[in-house]
Design a protein around this motif. Sequence first.
Motif, mmCIF file in Angstrom:
data_model
loop_
_atom_site.group_PDB
_atom_site.id
_atom_site.type_symbol
_atom_site.label_atom_id
_atom_site.label_comp_id
_atom_site.label_asym_id
_atom_site.label_seq_id
_atom_site.Cartn_x
_atom_site.Cartn_y
_atom_site.Cartn_z
ATOM 1 N N ASN A 40 0.931 -1.413 0.304
ATOM 2 C CA ASN A 40 0.129 0.397 -0.109
ATOM 3 C C ASN A 40 0.910 1.414 -0.155
ATOM 4 O O ASN A 40 0.503 2.357 -0.892
ATOM 5 C CB ASN A 40 -0.403 -0.130 1.253
ATOM 6 N N ASP A 41 2.139 1.015 0.563
ATOM 7 C CA ASP A 41 2.825 2.444 0.394
ATOM 8 C C ASP A 41 4.087 1.880 0.053
ATOM 9 O O ASP A 41 5.056 1.120 0.590
ATOM 10 C CB ASP A 41 2.926 3.191 2.209
ATOM 11 N N ASN A 55 6.699 4.069 -0.443
ATOM 12 C CA ASN A 55 8.220 4.133 0.882
ATOM 13 C C ASN A 55 8.747 3.518 2.056
ATOM 14 O O ASN A 55 9.861 3.410 2.826
ATOM 15 C CB ASN A 55 7.981 5.794 0.157
ATOM 16 N N ASN A 56 6.985 2.650 2.291
ATOM 17 C CA ASN A 56 7.519 1.836 3.542
ATOM 18 C C ASN A 56 8.160 -0.121 3.291
ATOM 19 O O ASN A 56 7.904 -0.701 2.488
ATOM 20 C CB ASN A 56 5.848 1.312 3.905
#
Length: 443
Positions: A190-191, A193-194
Amino acid sequence: MPNAKPPLRNRLRHFLAGAAVLAAGLTPLTAVTTAAPAHAAVTLNDSEVTANLWEWNWKSVSAACTNHLGPAGYGAVQVAPPQESVSLPNSSDGVHPWYEVYQPVSYKLESRLGTRQQFAAMVTACHNAGVRVYVDAVVNHMAGVNNPAGTKGYAGSEFSGPGYSFPAVPYGAGDFHRPGDNCPTSGGINDWNNEAQVTSCELLQLADLYTEKDSVRDKIAAYLNDLVGLGVDGFRVDAVKHIKKDDFAAILAKVNNTVSEGRRPYVAQEIFDGASNDALKARAFIGNGDVLDFAYAKGIKAQFQGSIANLATVPGWNLDAPGANVFAMVTNHDLERDGAVLSYKNGTDYVLANYFVLAYPHGKPSVYDSFAWSNRNQSPPADGNGYVSDTVCGSGWNCLTQSTGIKGMVGWANTTRSVKTVSDFKAVNDNVIGFRRGDRGWI
């Protein structure tokens, strides 16, 4: 109009004439004899240039190495993933879409590109022609979790995507990152950059291997070692951003030295650009090998569709990693379908951009050849069962690597390789540039 571009065909004609003159005046290609076991001694071209023959079958790669790549001085050929993949005769994206080869079912070398015997013969033929072989290695994941139980691969191996079961390896449910267990989301990323999501959740619903486990690392390394044992010299590693850097380092530590040269296999890692998290940027991965330079390819497109005078500022571009650590390209199979870079569809701009990448001292240059396409998911030319047909240049296949101009520029790149800087860069106007590489070559 005084500032209008001259017709591309004229620009190309003048460039080809110059390339032919340069090629005719080159010193003979220097070959390097490498130490290797007595049964596998080969003489390999002293070149950093790679021909990327994406989704060509093994018979066609063999012929290309023998008839074109070796004599022209290419240092390596990159080939598509050779492991058994899922067979999707009736997918929602059409019959046997190209991305089948990125959904492994097992590590058997039986695929839509040929048999294990044909693969081994291809490696031998390329080595005999002086060309190393780099394999596109899919090690982050197996086939999609949406493939129901009983789905088969090209060697007949059955698996269950929802059950995370791949008995032909074997892998079971405990060998994967799973939603609600060791993936912090419901499954997908979902992210972007995570780091935890990117490395432990499913990329495009593909079953994500639990690479923290040594038993999983051993199986991946065994696959890579099988390839090395057949003579493979290096790897373009798919989806490396989705494997923890320490995990991938641990896998590489288990991989043997090459048979042909007795050295560490070459590694070029696929890390898509665009992350704001420094830990997910390409330069963070160079400890494990070179990285594909996506930003360079996009910058090349911008200038060849704008002003090539701007190519004087390449060192100042915001590139993915230092030039010494990158695998440089004009395009690849993902990017050409997204329109983010130049492709064969751009005609002479594409050809001229490849000349530039071969001439400019940034990374290890590659030239890409694949098949013509009108639908981004369509299959390469194949029979009714998905097995890829022999390459016939101009009949559904692109063969820029075999063209006179590109072959001449491969020789130019080899001759100027020792000079890592550009001198006397001159922009006559937006359409005409020149520079030299020391006293070795001018373009």
